[in-house]
Design a protein around this motif. Structure first.
Motif, PDB file in Angstrom:
ATOM      1  N   GLY A  80     -24.344  -6.290  -8.028  1.00  0.00           N
ATOM      2  CA  GLY A  80     -25.494  -6.704  -8.820  1.00  0.00           C
ATOM      3  C   GLY A  80     -25.045  -6.965 -10.245  1.00  0.00           C
ATOM      4  O   GLY A  80     -23.989  -7.547 -10.483  1.00  0.00           O
ATOM      5  N   ARG A  81     -25.850  -6.524 -11.220  1.00  0.00           N
ATOM      6  CA  ARG A  81     -25.371  -6.577 -12.605  1.00  0.00           C
ATOM      7  C   ARG A  81     -24.472  -5.370 -12.794  1.00  0.00           C
ATOM      8  O   ARG A  81     -24.934  -4.237 -12.716  1.00  0.00           O
ATOM      9  CB  ARG A  81     -26.564  -6.503 -13.558  1.00  0.00           C
TER      10      ARG A  81
ATOM     11  N   ARG B 170     -22.863 -17.672  -9.386  1.00  0.00           N
ATOM     12  CA  ARG B 170     -21.999 -18.571  -8.626  1.00  0.00           C
ATOM     13  C   ARG B 170     -22.721 -19.109  -7.389  1.00  0.00           C
ATOM     14  O   ARG B 170     -22.667 -20.308  -7.101  1.00  0.00           O
ATOM     15  CB  ARG B 170     -20.711 -17.848  -8.205  1.00  0.00           C
TER      16      ARG B 170
ATOM     17  N   ASN C  72     -26.830 -14.211  -7.957  1.00  0.00           N
ATOM     18  CA  ASN C  72     -25.452 -14.320  -8.420  1.00  0.00           C
ATOM     19  C   ASN C  72     -25.264 -15.747  -8.923  1.00  0.00           C
ATOM     20  O   ASN C  72     -25.523 -16.713  -8.200  1.00  0.00           O
ATOM     21  CB  ASN C  72     -24.526 -14.008  -7.237  1.00  0.00           C
TER      22      ASN C  72
ATOM     23  N   ASP D 174     -30.115 -10.039 -12.921  1.00  0.00           N
ATOM     24  CA  ASP D 174     -31.042  -8.966 -13.291  1.00  0.00           C
ATOM     25  C   ASP D 174     -32.405  -9.568 -13.638  1.00  0.00           C
ATOM     26  O   ASP D 174     -32.574 -10.158 -14.700  1.00  0.00           O
ATOM     27  CB  ASP D 174     -30.472  -8.214 -14.499  1.00  0.00           C
ATOM     28  N   PRO D 175     -33.410  -9.428 -12.750  1.00  0.00           N
ATOM     29  CA  PRO D 175     -34.705 -10.070 -12.999  1.00  0.00           C
ATOM     30  C   PRO D 175     -35.376  -9.587 -14.280  1.00  0.00           C
ATOM     31  O   PRO D 175     -36.204 -10.291 -14.855  1.00  0.00           O
ATOM     32  CB  PRO D 175     -35.549  -9.704 -11.771  1.00  0.00           C
ATOM     33  N   ALA D 176     -34.996  -8.403 -14.754  1.00  0.00           N
ATOM     34  CA  ALA D 176     -35.638  -7.887 -15.962  1.00  0.00           C
ATOM     35  C   ALA D 176     -35.264  -8.707 -17.197  1.00  0.00           C
ATOM     36  O   ALA D 176     -35.912  -8.603 -18.236  1.00  0.00           O
ATOM     37  CB  ALA D 176     -35.272  -6.418 -16.174  1.00  0.00           C
ATOM     38  N   GLU D 177     -34.209  -9.516 -17.111  1.00  0.00           N
ATOM     39  CA  GLU D 177     -33.841 -10.358 -18.247  1.00  0.00           C
ATOM     40  C   GLU D 177     -34.745 -11.582 -18.375  1.00  0.00           C
ATOM     41  O   GLU D 177     -34.857 -12.175 -19.447  1.00  0.00           O
ATOM     42  CB  GLU D 177     -32.373 -10.796 -18.153  1.00  0.00           C
ATOM     43  N   HIS D 178     -35.360 -11.989 -17.273  1.00  0.00           N
ATOM     44  CA  HIS D 178     -36.264 -13.140 -17.339  1.00  0.00           C
ATOM     45  C   HIS D 178     -37.520 -12.753 -18.105  1.00  0.00           C
ATOM     46  O   HIS D 178     -38.089 -11.688 -17.869  1.00  0.00           O
ATOM     47  CB  HIS D 178     -36.635 -13.600 -15.926  1.00  0.00           C
ATOM     48  N   ASN D 179     -37.929 -13.637 -19.009  1.00  0.00           N
ATOM     49  CA  ASN D 179     -39.156 -13.388 -19.777  1.00  0.00           C
ATOM     50  C   ASN D 179     -39.075 -12.161 -20.673  1.00  0.00           C
ATOM     51  O   ASN D 179     -40.098 -11.679 -21.127  1.00  0.00           O
ATOM     52  CB  ASN D 179     -40.368 -13.228 -18.847  1.00  0.00           C
ATOM     53  N   LYS D 180     -37.884 -11.614 -20.894  1.00  0.00           N
ATOM     54  CA  LYS D 180     -37.806 -10.436 -21.762  1.00  0.00           C
ATOM     55  C   LYS D 180     -37.889 -10.856 -23.225  1.00  0.00           C
ATOM     56  O   LYS D 180     -38.711 -10.345 -23.970  1.00  0.00           O
ATOM     57  CB  LYS D 180     -36.505  -9.663 -21.517  1.00  0.00           C
TER      58      LYS D 180
ATOM     59  N   ILE E  21     -39.812 -16.986 -23.231  1.00  0.00           N
ATOM     60  CA  ILE E  21     -40.570 -17.354 -22.031  1.00  0.00           C
ATOM     61  C   ILE E  21     -39.690 -18.243 -21.148  1.00  0.00           C
ATOM     62  O   ILE E  21     -39.098 -19.220 -21.611  1.00  0.00           O
ATOM     63  CB  ILE E  21     -41.851 -18.129 -22.411  1.00  0.00           C
TER      64      ILE E  21
END
Lengths: 564, 191
Positions: free
Chosen positions: A152-153, A323, A321, A304-310, A313
């Protein structure tokens, strides 16, 4: 099955994971572990001089090789000395296994000698941590820890083991499979989001790629170039993304951010489509979030989905991944080109290249030295930097073109990272030339690790940019605090004598004309080398986005800062 | 707006600490938090109420997922759900006003679980807003002590927050699978 001690289980587990090197420092509660070490010669133990050094060395090892690093310390102060390195690994998503001993189980929580609640301390600065209370739990914990750290991350995982658990005996049973409920490090890519992304890519007139550390971590450099070429999209790098695309690639426009180039920052601000690949939309790279580029569409690919919209927007978030995602994306559209847009950026680059090059002066400047070192060692060498002005010049001028060529502390910005991290990188990459660019401030935080280099025969070349100042702090005091220099001018020991006291080759350079010869001399020397470069004292890093400003407000001279 | 989130978590030591620490360092405001066991051994359920816009709700959910001990998170405020809370309220009461208090208990379908010469303890199991409303109505009487459990919630209908199935991973292969070690063998493998 014959029962073995917890200490043996730890070492057998390390071998199973494939950890060949541990950077460590012994102490009371880990004595049972060290006692068993001679029976496990396959795992190399490198004795550092300070636990922080062990942590940074393990980071340097992991960053240079992509493999899991490992650092070990005793309880209490040994464990707390690791904290800075653990946090650094967390911020930069580096896979490192941190192992600490603790007081015996019956003494836990009683404030005994050298007890620290280290799992309580490392909870917010690790991807996950464990306190192992039974010898039979050691092997499954190590298997799980290595899995979590590298998938993952990536990130640091910490395992704390009480002294008597090292002594307790149990069967060694290495698990063949792992399953952690709810932990999905290999997410399948959402097809709808891919379709949305492709539409945005097709429609874009001024697309731009922000390529980050994730490209390097996922070995996606080749896919990045393919994607950029097929979509005709210029590529900018974050600090940790440098090396994901060669600097001389036709679509590579270098580093963006606080000390990124004028053209990169303006391209980022004027794009109509931002494609973030394996990066976390950090403030140092993006400037003031609200004014980065409010009208642009944003495709953001991150594991890491938590980086989206953190921070900003996201129009189209893609979890996966990078790649794998790029491999899919590349097949989904016909070749595109954006000639006008690229000409626009090229023109900016032509007009502003002066603020991004080695100054043509007679004095010895760090910019000149760093560009000469880069020239002499080429892209197959490894450059490890500390934090500050010299780090930014390395990022700007050292032609970082290969993944894992640059090893630097990005997120946490840890001064003192350089010397131990270079040591770790040299262990991981014994056949590469490793240079560390140090500031005179950061060098003095961890220079004791020179002794480790000698013990372990690690020929790291240390170049100290000695200006007698904490350069970046001084630059800010000059520009933003009205030249009010406070606690920023520091006296130094004689670095050459210091190096000689350690017994390594030590040189001093104060003229431009000597630089090339000394670099060659250092490269040819089989052991560690320290070079004290006496550089100009008050140079500034340009261009610059003042803290809290937008990327479009990039300035290139002191006068422009004063006019703000 | 308020977000009611339910999380299934591994019943490991320190998991509450992990969650609390996450809320603190990310600056999320917990309005209420309730923890208890579930129908499955080894799994606890936490119900949080967090104040914030949709973006905050989304971030809380995603940040929770980053904790390894978190198995599943659901935002129940997006769905039809039953929300309940228990309150115990100890009211000072004497002969002359006891009847009025017991009337209120009846109207709110609460229970008087302890009555002495000078006090009544009222137990109410209800939606938190109903609890608020009872408290408003009791304002005329001196409240000696009050405790609320924080809200718990469950989806209406047959669906449930379930534990996702996680495919086991071969330990020996995970380095390659992560895409970070494409070439070459592990530096050292025993045997």
């Amino acid at each position: 099955m014959k029962k073995i001690t917890g200490a043996d289980i730890v070492l057998e587990s390390l071998k199973k994971i494939g950890i060949d090197t541990v950077f460590g420092y012994p102490g009371g509660v880990v004595l049972p572990l060290y006692d068993r070490w001679p029976s496990h010669p396959e795992v190399r133990h490198i004795l550092v001089r300070h636990e922080q050094g062990a942590g940074h060395a393990a980071e340097g090892y992991a960053k240079a090789s992509g493999r899991l690093g490992c650092a070990l310390a005793t309880s209490g102060p040994g464990a707390t000395n690791l904290v800075t390195a653990i946090t650094d690994a967390m911020m930069d998503s580096i896979p490192v296994l941190f192992i600490t001993g603790n007081v015996a189980r019956n003494l836990l929580g009683r404030d005994g000698f050298q007890e620290a609640d280290i799992t309580g301390i490392t909870m917010p600065i690790t991807k996950h941590n464990y306190l192992v209370m039974r010898a039979e739990d050691i092997a499954p914990t190590f298997a799980e820890a290595a899995y979590i750290a590298t998938t993952g991350r990536p990130g640091p995982v910490h395992i704390d083991i009480p002294k008597d658990v090292f002594i307790e005996e149990a069967d060694f049973e290495w698990p063949e499979q792992i399953s952690i409920r709810g932990y999905e490090p290999f997410p399948s890519v959402n097809e709808d989001e891919i379709k949305n992304a492709v539409q945005l890519i097709r429609r874009a007139e001024r697309p731009i790629i922000f390529a980050g550390h994730g490209i390097i971590q996922a070995d996606a450099s080749k896919e990045l170039m393919e994607f950029a070429e097929k979509s005709g999209t210029p590529v900018l790098n974050t600090l940790l993304g440098l090396g994901s695309i060669p600097q001389d690639h036709v679509l590579s426009y270098g580093m963006m951010g606080m000390h990124g180039s004028y053209w990169a920052n303006h391209a980022a601000s004027n794009a109509d489509l931002i494609i973030g690949l394996g990066m976390r939309m950090d403030d140092r790279a993006l400037g003031r979030f609200a004014d980065l580029n409010p009208t642009a569409n944003v495709i953001h690919v991150d594991i890491d989905p938590a980086e989206h919209n953190k921070n900003i927007i996201t129009t189209t978030p893609i979890v996966g991944n990078v790649r794998e995602v790029l491999k899919i994306l590349i097949t989904q559209f016909e070749p595109l080109s954006h000639i006008d847009w690229i000409h626009w950026i090229d023109e900016l680059r032509r007009d502003h290249k002066d603020s991004f090059k080695v100054p043509e002066v007679d004095e010895l400047t760090p910019q000149y030295i760093e560009s000469r070192i880069a020239e002499k060692i080429g892209n197959e060498g490894v450059v490890v930097t500390g934090v500050g002005q010299h780090q930014m010049w390395a990022a700007q001028l050292m032609n970082i073109s290969r993944p894992r060529q640059l090893i630097t502390s990005g997120g946490l910005g840890t001064m003192g990272f350089e010397v131990p991290a270079a040591l770790g990188a040299q262990v991981a990459e014994p056949n590469r030339t490793v240079w560390t660019i140090c500031g005179d401030g950061g060098f003095q935080m961890t220079n004791q690790e020179i002794a480790t280099m000698i013990d372990e025969n690690l020929p790291v070349k240390m170049a100290i940019m000695n200006n007698g100042f904490l350069g970046m702090v001084r630059q800010w005091q000059e520009l933003f605090y009205g030249n009010n220099y406070v606690s920023v001018n520091m006296s130094q020991p004689d670095f050459v004598k210091l190096g000689e006291a350690y017994g390594i080759k030590s040189l001093r350079v104060s003229h431009k004309s000597e630089v090339d010869d000394v670099i060659i001399e250092a490269n040819n020397h089989p052991g560690p080398v320290l070079i004290d470069f006496q550089v100009e004292t008050e140079g500034n890093v340009w261009p610059m986005v003042p803290a809290g400003a937008a990327l479009s407000e990039t300035v290139e001279t002191s006068d422009q800062v004063k006019a703000l | 707006m308020k977000h009611t989130l339910a999380a299934l978590v591994e019943n490991h030591p320190g998991v509450l600490n992990r969650v609390a620490s996450l809320f603190r360092r990310r600056g999320f405001n917990i309005e209420s938090l309730a923890v208890g066991t579930t129908e499955q051994e080894g799994i606890s359920r936490m119900t949080f109420v967090v104040e914030g816009d949709d973006n905050v709700g989304e971030q809380v959910e995603k940040q929770l997922y980053k904790l390894i001990d978190i198995i599943k998170v659901s935002d129940l405020s997006r769905e039809e759900s039953i929300v309940r809370e228990i309150a115990l309220i100890k009211v000072r009461s004497e002969k002359n006003n006891r009847r009025d208090i017991l009337d209120l208990v009846e109207i709110f379908r609460a229970q008087a679980v302890d009555i002495t010469e000078y006090s009544v303890v009222i137990q109410l199991v209800a939606h938190p807003e109903t609890v608020d409303s009872l408290l408003e109505n009791l304002a005329a009487y001196p409240i000696i002590e009050m405790v609320r459990t924080g809200r718990i919630a469950m989806l209406r209908g047959p669906q449930a927050i379930s534990v996702p199935t996680t495919e086991p991973v071969e330990v020996a292969r995970f380095h390659q699978a992560s895409g970070r070690r494409p070439e070459g063998e592990l530096p050292y493998v025993s045997e």
